[in-house]
Design a protein around this motif. Sequence first.
Motif, mmCIF file in Angstrom:
data_model
loop_
_atom_site.group_PDB
_atom_site.id
_atom_site.type_symbol
_atom_site.label_atom_id
_atom_site.label_comp_id
_atom_site.label_asym_id
_atom_site.label_seq_id
_atom_site.Cartn_x
_atom_site.Cartn_y
_atom_site.Cartn_z
ATOM 1 N N GLY A 89 0.728 -1.249 0.000
ATOM 2 C CA GLY A 89 0.000 0.000 0.000
ATOM 3 C C GLY A 89 0.758 1.301 0.000
ATOM 4 O O GLY A 89 0.468 2.175 -0.814
ATOM 5 N N GLU A 93 -0.024 4.344 -2.466
ATOM 6 C CA GLU A 93 -0.834 5.459 -1.962
ATOM 7 C C GLU A 93 -0.115 6.793 -2.137
ATOM 8 O O GLU A 93 -0.723 7.787 -2.549
ATOM 9 N N GLU A 97 -1.505 9.906 -4.170
ATOM 10 C CA GLU A 97 -1.702 11.168 -3.449
ATOM 11 C C GLU A 97 -0.984 12.313 -4.161
ATOM 12 O O GLU A 97 -1.542 13.405 -4.329
ATOM 13 N N LYS A 105 -4.893 12.789 4.714
ATOM 14 C CA LYS A 105 -5.806 11.647 4.588
ATOM 15 C C LYS A 105 -7.254 12.119 4.492
ATOM 16 O O LYS A 105 -8.095 11.458 3.906
ATOM 17 N N ILE A 108 -8.377 12.375 1.022
ATOM 18 C CA ILE A 108 -8.715 11.062 0.447
ATOM 19 C C ILE A 108 -10.153 10.707 0.815
ATOM 20 O O ILE A 108 -10.939 10.264 -0.031
ATOM 21 N N ASN A 117 -8.990 3.951 -3.827
ATOM 22 C CA ASN A 117 -8.469 2.581 -3.896
ATOM 23 C C ASN A 117 -8.418 2.078 -5.329
ATOM 24 O O ASN A 117 -7.502 1.347 -5.706
ATOM 25 N N CYS A 120 -5.410 3.422 -6.862
ATOM 26 C CA CYS A 120 -4.247 2.701 -6.317
ATOM 27 C C CYS A 120 -4.069 1.357 -7.019
ATOM 28 O O CYS A 120 -2.944 0.971 -7.363
#
Length: 140
Positions: A89, A93, A97, A105, A108, A117, A120
């Motif tokens: 992850g 991430e 980002e 966060k 997100i 996700n 990602c």
Amino acid sequence: MFKPVTPKLDVKEMEEKVLRHWQRQDIFHKSLDQRIGGSEYIFYEGPPTANGKPGVHHVLARAFKDIFPRYKTMQGFHVSRRGGWDTHGLPVEIEVEKRLGFTSKRQIEAYGIEKFNGLCRDSAFTYIQEWEKLTDRIGY
């Protein structure tokens, strides 16, 4: 006695010719098939992270990791290879980002965790073709 080296030697062309021969003749799989039924040697490799471009430092690391299965194969062991990709992850991430310009966060969460996700998952496999090409080129 020796052929003189010509300055017109095209190393890239020579490399591609060798790769094509290995692929056409399926040399790697033949080396595995010849050892079926022999003692098994298991080697667990930490796979490369697929969401970053491969670099020269990856060539060295993969060459070191290839020494052991290759050596055991030459000793007659059956060494099956099963490649995989590390898609953990945090690096994924961070890349997403940065692409979205997020710095927290909470951004997100506001964007939507499910959508984030999804990006990602897409990002994790962005460079797979480059990794596969590198893997072939170094004879791994």
